[in-house]
Design an enzyme around this catalytic site. Structure first.
Site, short mmCIF file in Angstrom:
data_model
loop_
_atom_site.label_atom_id
_atom_site.label_comp_id
_atom_site.label_asym_id
_atom_site.label_seq_id
_atom_site.Cartn_x
_atom_site.Cartn_y
_atom_site.Cartn_z
N TYR A 55 23.96 43.45 69.70
CA TYR A 55 23.30 44.04 70.86
C TYR A 55 21.79 43.86 70.77
CZ TYR A 55 27.72 46.59 71.76
OH TYR A 55 29.01 46.93 72.00
N HIS A 125 34.25 42.84 65.87
CA HIS A 125 33.92 42.91 67.29
C HIS A 125 34.93 42.14 68.14
CE1 HIS A 125 30.08 43.61 69.88
NE2 HIS A 125 31.16 43.87 70.56
N SER A 204 33.65 51.14 78.48
CA SER A 204 33.53 51.05 79.93
C SER A 204 34.48 52.02 80.64
CB SER A 204 33.80 49.61 80.40
OG SER A 204 33.30 49.40 81.70
N PRO A 205 34.48 53.31 80.24
CA PRO A 205 35.43 54.27 80.82
C PRO A 205 35.21 54.59 82.28
CG PRO A 205 33.83 55.40 79.43
CD PRO A 205 33.62 53.93 79.22
N ILE A 206 34.02 54.31 82.81
CA ILE A 206 33.81 54.50 84.25
C ILE A 206 33.66 53.15 84.95
CG2 ILE A 206 32.90 56.84 84.07
CD1 ILE A 206 30.08 55.67 84.46
N GLY A 209 30.35 51.69 86.03
CA GLY A 209 29.68 52.44 87.07
C GLY A 209 30.46 52.60 88.35
N LEU A 210 31.52 51.80 88.52
CA LEU A 210 32.30 51.86 89.76
C LEU A 210 32.83 53.27 90.02
CD1 LEU A 210 33.74 50.39 92.15
CD2 LEU A 210 35.66 50.05 90.58
N GLY A 213 30.73 56.36 91.56
CA GLY A 213 30.43 56.45 92.98
C GLY A 213 29.04 55.95 93.33
#
Length: 248
Positions: A55, A125, A204-206, A209-210, A213
């Site tokens: 990263y 990874h 990426s649990p959301i 960002g989708l 909202g």
């Protein structure tokens, strides 16, 4: 905050993925902002902090994010669980002489950047480096015996690879993509992990960002170093709900 188990590691049920302080979501914030954000997360009960050696801005270097995380948490190191990750390929193994030596070199470099003498959770990874997963698992077992890591994990893998690794050195965690619109893990990975006492760490649990909202298919992202430009759910080309129904 409630806790969860990743193998023998006890962690807060909400962890902090630190990648965005260095890469992946457009312009990175000033270092002081990143340090304060990490420390504030700790003050609010977060004890699991996730980083990786790769990263860095534009993925053009090594260790940018690990240095930030190490600096932010050095004063509370014994109260947190640090997770980091390495990439490995056959050329490195050939150069070092063994998988163990190659992995240990990566680990020692990460520990130096994280300002610690031990990493709590060490992930491979990805598994596309041309190295047998059983050999990596054996090396991780030796590092546990050395007292340099407390547990180990794999990222973005299927049950076949998990099982081959688990049979050599028991895993603490699997970190795969998972959200309400990316549910492949429900088929086999999550049941396997539950059966064998392996923690599941969604990334990426959301859905980038989708699910917040605040991000839609109309949102424009910086062309440089923003992974959301390639997230299927944020693309107009293929409706993301089609993928949901095919996978369920």
């Amino acid at each position: 905050m409630k806790t969860r188990q990743l193998g023998d590691l006890t962690v807060s049920e909400v962890g902090m993925g630190c990648m965005a302080f260095s890469h992946g979501y457009g312009k990175i914030p000033p270092e002081q902002y990143s340090l304060e954000a990490i420390r504030n997360a700790y003050q609010h009960g977060c004890t699991l902090f996730d980083t990786a050696e790769i990263y860095s801005p534009n993925l053009a270097g090594i260790g940018h994010n690990e240095r930030i995380v190490g600096k932010a948490l050095k004063d509370m190191r014994r109260d947190v669980v640090l997770a980091t990750k390495l990439f490995l390929d056959r050329s490195e193994v050939k150069k070092e002489g063994s998988v163990y030596k190659a992995v240990r070199r990566h680990l020692e470099d990460s520990m130096d950047r994280l300002q610690t003498d031990m990493v709590d959770l060490y992930y491979l990874h990805r598994t596309n480096g041309g190295i047998r997963i059983a050999d990596v698992a054996e090396a991780m077992g030796l590092l546990i015996e050395d007292g340099l890591i407390r547990g180990w994990g794999l990222s973005q893998v299927d049950v076949d690879i998990i099982d081959r690794a688990q049979n050599v050195t028991p895993l603490s965690a699997i970190q795969n993509i998972y959200s309400m619109v990316e549910r492949d893990m429900e088929k086999a990975v999550i049941p396997y992990c539950m059966e064998h006492g392996i923690g599941v760490v969604p990334f990426s649990p959301i859905a980038s960002g989708l699910l917040s909202g605040k991000i839609t298919t109309e949102t424009k992202f910086e062309a440089n170093d923003d992974v959301r430009n390639w997230v299927p759910q944020l693309s107009k080309a293929i409706p993301w709900w089609n993928g949901i129904w095919r996978r369920r």
